[in-house]
Design a protein around this motif. Structure first.
Motif, short mmCIF file in Angstrom:
data_model
loop_
_atom_site.label_atom_id
_atom_site.label_comp_id
_atom_site.label_asym_id
_atom_site.label_seq_id
_atom_site.Cartn_x
_atom_site.Cartn_y
_atom_site.Cartn_z
N ILE A 325 -4.79 4.31 5.92
CA ILE A 325 -5.40 4.37 4.30
C ILE A 325 -5.79 2.51 4.46
CG2 ILE A 325 -4.70 4.62 2.12
CD1 ILE A 325 -4.80 6.98 3.27
N ARG A 326 -7.06 2.39 4.19
CA ARG A 326 -7.53 1.16 4.40
C ARG A 326 -6.79 0.09 3.51
NH1 ARG A 326 -11.65 0.59 8.07
NH2 ARG A 326 -12.32 2.54 9.03
N PHE A 327 -6.65 0.44 1.95
CA PHE A 327 -5.95 -0.59 1.05
C PHE A 327 -4.67 -0.82 1.58
CE2 PHE A 327 -6.70 -1.41 -3.70
CZ PHE A 327 -6.21 -2.84 -3.38
N VAL A 328 -3.89 0.11 1.93
CA VAL A 328 -2.51 0.02 2.43
C VAL A 328 -2.44 -0.92 3.43
CG1 VAL A 328 -0.47 1.10 3.31
CG2 VAL A 328 -1.82 2.22 1.37
N ASP A 329 -3.14 -0.22 4.84
CA ASP A 329 -3.21 -1.35 5.92
C ASP A 329 -3.77 -2.64 5.80
OD1 ASP A 329 -2.29 1.23 6.87
OD2 ASP A 329 -4.30 1.66 7.79
N ALA A 330 -4.94 -2.89 4.96
CA ALA A 330 -5.28 -4.45 4.72
C ALA A 330 -4.03 -4.94 4.27
CB ALA A 330 -6.34 -4.35 3.77
N ALA A 331 -3.43 -4.61 3.12
CA ALA A 331 -2.46 -5.32 2.44
C ALA A 331 -1.15 -5.57 3.42
CB ALA A 331 -1.73 -4.32 1.30
N MET A 332 -0.69 -4.64 4.19
CA MET A 332 0.18 -5.11 5.13
C MET A 332 -0.03 -6.27 6.08
SD MET A 332 2.76 -3.25 4.08
CE MET A 332 4.13 -3.26 5.24
N ARG A 333 -1.49 -6.11 6.48
CA ARG A 333 -1.59 -7.08 7.65
C ARG A 333 -1.73 -8.47 6.78
NH1 ARG A 333 -5.62 -3.82 11.39
NH2 ARG A 333 -4.55 -2.00 11.61
N GLU A 334 -2.34 -8.48 5.73
CA GLU A 334 -2.40 -9.95 4.77
C GLU A 334 -0.87 -10.31 4.90
OE1 GLU A 334 -3.13 -11.65 0.21
OE2 GLU A 334 -3.03 -9.48 0.62
N LEU A 335 0.12 -9.36 4.57
CA LEU A 335 1.35 -10.10 4.51
C LEU A 335 2.04 -10.60 5.75
CD1 LEU A 335 4.10 -9.95 3.51
CD2 LEU A 335 4.68 -7.61 4.17
N TYR A 336 1.53 -10.03 7.15
CA TYR A 336 2.08 -10.87 8.19
C TYR A 336 1.33 -11.98 8.61
CZ TYR A 336 3.86 -5.94 8.71
OH TYR A 336 4.38 -4.98 8.61
N VAL A 337 -0.04 -11.96 8.23
CA VAL A 337 -0.63 -13.39 8.50
C VAL A 337 -0.40 -14.61 7.51
CG1 VAL A 337 -2.92 -14.33 8.80
CG2 VAL A 337 -2.66 -12.02 9.58
N THR A 338 -0.31 -14.25 6.19
CA THR A 338 -0.25 -15.22 5.16
C THR A 338 1.42 -15.47 4.48
OG1 THR A 338 -0.52 -13.74 3.02
CG2 THR A 338 -2.46 -14.69 4.49
N GLY A 339 2.08 -14.21 4.78
CA GLY A 339 3.50 -14.51 4.28
C GLY A 339 3.58 -13.98 2.93
N ARG A 340 2.40 -13.79 2.36
CA ARG A 340 2.39 -13.18 0.94
C ARG A 340 1.23 -11.97 0.84
NH1 ARG A 340 -0.47 -16.66 -1.95
NH2 ARG A 340 -1.06 -17.88 -0.35
N MET A 341 1.41 -11.34 -0.41
CA MET A 341 0.23 -10.25 -0.50
C MET A 341 -0.01 -10.23 -1.98
SD MET A 341 1.46 -5.99 -0.14
CE MET A 341 1.95 -6.19 1.50
N HIS A 342 -1.06 -9.93 -2.20
CA HIS A 342 -1.86 -9.73 -3.49
C HIS A 342 -1.11 -8.74 -4.42
CE1 HIS A 342 -4.60 -8.91 -6.71
NE2 HIS A 342 -5.10 -10.20 -6.37
N THR A 457 -2.37 12.68 4.05
CA THR A 457 -3.75 12.87 3.35
C THR A 457 -3.39 12.44 1.73
OG1 THR A 457 -3.54 15.08 2.80
CG2 THR A 457 -4.74 14.70 4.76
N LEU A 458 -3.93 11.81 0.99
CA LEU A 458 -3.57 11.38 -0.24
C LEU A 458 -3.32 12.33 -1.16
CD1 LEU A 458 -6.21 8.44 -0.77
CD2 LEU A 458 -3.74 8.31 0.26
N ASP A 459 -4.31 13.53 -1.24
CA ASP A 459 -4.10 14.77 -1.99
C ASP A 459 -2.79 15.40 -1.80
OD1 ASP A 459 -4.85 16.77 -3.88
OD2 ASP A 459 -4.96 17.90 -2.52
N ALA A 460 -2.29 15.50 -0.40
CA ALA A 460 -1.19 16.24 -0.07
C ALA A 460 0.11 15.48 -0.39
CB ALA A 460 -1.22 16.61 1.23
N GLY A 461 0.00 14.19 -0.41
CA GLY A 461 1.16 13.21 -0.41
C GLY A 461 1.44 13.02 -2.28
N ARG A 462 0.20 13.32 -2.89
CA ARG A 462 0.53 13.14 -4.20
C ARG A 462 1.11 14.67 -4.75
NH1 ARG A 462 -2.44 15.20 -8.57
NH2 ARG A 462 -2.19 13.60 -10.65
#
Length: 474
Positions: A325-342, A457-462
């Motif tokens: 899930i691209r939004f989730v994965d991008a956020a977690m990677r931001e966390l490891y590189v910057t130490g913060r997350m939007h 999948t997002l639908d199944a999880g929801r």
């Protein structure tokens, strides 16, 4: 009081000289001031990123004090009381001043220290400064505490916030300085391993950097704050959480800067003030209901069937930014590189973990505690419980954020995702590649790996989450 007897100024999460009530009070006595930091049991238990970032903050504070003709004395001792008693004996100090903290462990420690020194005839005084409003001073009309943010905001928005104090002109040194540990010997960044080198360029450390960050925000960003704060691919926030968490800047300084901007007609200023008060609200609740740090604030959620295995395949994929899930994965990677997350990204990753993956918010809370350089006990617990639905003033418990529709709304051109995800791209962004330098080698990940299919999948999880809510009668 003998004006030759030193005052020990015990620094904790207040690593600045301006708008520092305890420091100002100590300097106004005209007595010698001995600044001290103690690496006690509470510091020892800090996780990797917060401890590393604290070490950087202490380094900056030490230099700032040296520029004023003072110095920072470092002592490592499991019990702060023992270290302070030794300093009193060695220096002849008759007073100890410090800025208040509000988490239960710090409150218990500080209360016992006050009681011990009172019995020994040593003055022990605590001062405000980490918050604008002491948690016990804001009450409902019936005398209780606030459980919902909006009434809390309405109660404090017109209450005068103390004008920030200037930096003292002089900090009188003692005739003889006590011995000090060496900061390098503490190895506060040891647990960060190779990640420290990756994160370091993104950390703005110290009081001077914090003031510069605030100045940039007020001059160039706050006008569009209301519109841009939710867009993770732009410079739309103050980014001051890192500095507020360690007291490198005070909330009073941020409030007055924001208030002046509001008076000047800058559109996003009031929204920024509300966010400062959201931080205050988290501390208000932590003070009155400290259970929120390690248990469901809404106790009816104790029976909810969250999964608690922090090492399950789904949770590991979430931690590694490999959920598909691209939004989730991008956020977690931001966390490891910057130490913060939007902040918008924090809501998305928290919702995905607690709802799509049905995993307990405490798993996410603890992982953030390990990885965030802006870690804050009240804000971290409040944020996770707000999204999970178990907390005070929670997002509707049945709201399950859809990361894909959130991405379309807040990252239309995929600036954020492109910056943080390398797989499948011919020319990945340098920050996307930095992720692979920051993470543990044991993860054995490479930018040449194929991007994963969704683990859920997002639908199944929801549907699964909503069924669980209905089954439990929520």
């Amino acid at each position: 009081m003998d004006d030759t007897k030193p005052i020990i100024l015990w620094f904790r999460r207040d690593l600045r000289l301006s708008d520092h009530a305890a420091l100002t009070a100590a300097c106004e006595t005209g007595r010698p001031v001995i600044p001290v930091f103690i690496y006690d049991g509470l510091v020892e238990t800090l996780e990797a990123a917060p401890k590393w970032r604290l070490g950087l903050g202490l380094q900056a504070l030490s230099k700032t004090l040296a520029d004023k003709g003072s110095r920072l004395i470092l002592r490592r001792e499991g019990r702060a009381l023992k270290a302070l008693r030794a300093l009193v004996a060695q220096t002849g100090a008759t007073s100890i001043y410090w800025s208040r903290l509000y988490d239960p462990e710090a409150v218990a420690r500080d209360t016992s220290i006050k009681e011990a020194f009172k019995a020994e005839g040593v003055e022990a005084r605590s001062f405000g400064g980490h918050l604008m409003f002491e948690p016990w001073t804001v009450e409902t009309k019936t005398g209780g505490f606030y459980r919902v943010y909006t009434p809390f905001w309405n109660a404090v928005k017109n209450v005068g916030v103390d004008t920030p104090r200037p930096t003292p002109r002089d900090i009188r040194p003692p005739q003889d300085w006590p011995e000090s540990d060496t900061l390098d010997d503490w190895q506060m960044g040891a647990a960060m391993n190779r990640g420290a080198e990756v994160v370091r360029p993104f950390a703005l450390v110290g009081e001077q950097s914090a003031q510069g960050r605030l100045g940039h925000f007020i001059a160039d960003v706050v006008d569009g704050y209301g519109d841009n704060r939710d867009i993770p691919g732009v410079d739309g926030t103050s980014a001051l959480s890192e500095n507020l968490s360690l007291g490198e800047i005070s909330p009073h300084q941020c409030w007055h800067a924001g208030h002046r901007a509001m008076q000047e007609g800058k559109r996003g200023a009031e929204k920024y003030l509300k966010e400062l008060v959201w931080r205050e609200f988290a501390y208000h609740l932590m003070h009155h209901t400290p259970r929120m740090l390690d248990g469901n604030w809404r106790e009816e959620w104790d029976a909810f069937p969250w999964k608690t295995d922090a090492d399950s395949a789904h949770v590991v994929a979430w931690k590694q930014g490999r959920t598909g899930i691209r939004f989730v994965d991008a956020a977690m990677r931001e966390l490891y590189v910057t130490g913060r997350m939007h902040n918008r990204a924090r809501m998305i990753v928290a919702s995905y973990l607690t709802k799509h993956l049905m995993t307990h918010w405490k798993v996410g809370q603890h992982w953030f505690e390990q990885c965030l350089i802006d870690w804050d006990p009240a804000s971290n617990a409040m944020g996770w419980q707000w999204v999970a639905g178990s907390g005070p003033d929670a997002s509707p418990y049945f709201r399950v954020f859809n990361p894909d529709t959130q991405l379309d709304k807040f990252d239309k051109h995929r600036d954020y995702v492109s910056r943080w995800i390398a797989e499948g791209r011919a020319d990945p962004h340098k920050d996307a590649l930095a992720f692979f330098d920051a993470i543990p080698r044991s993860w054995n990940l490479s930018p040449d790996d194929p991007y994963p299919d969704p683990i859920m999948t997002l639908d199944a999880g929801r549907k699964r989450a909503l069924a669980a809510y209905e089954d439990r009668g929520f």
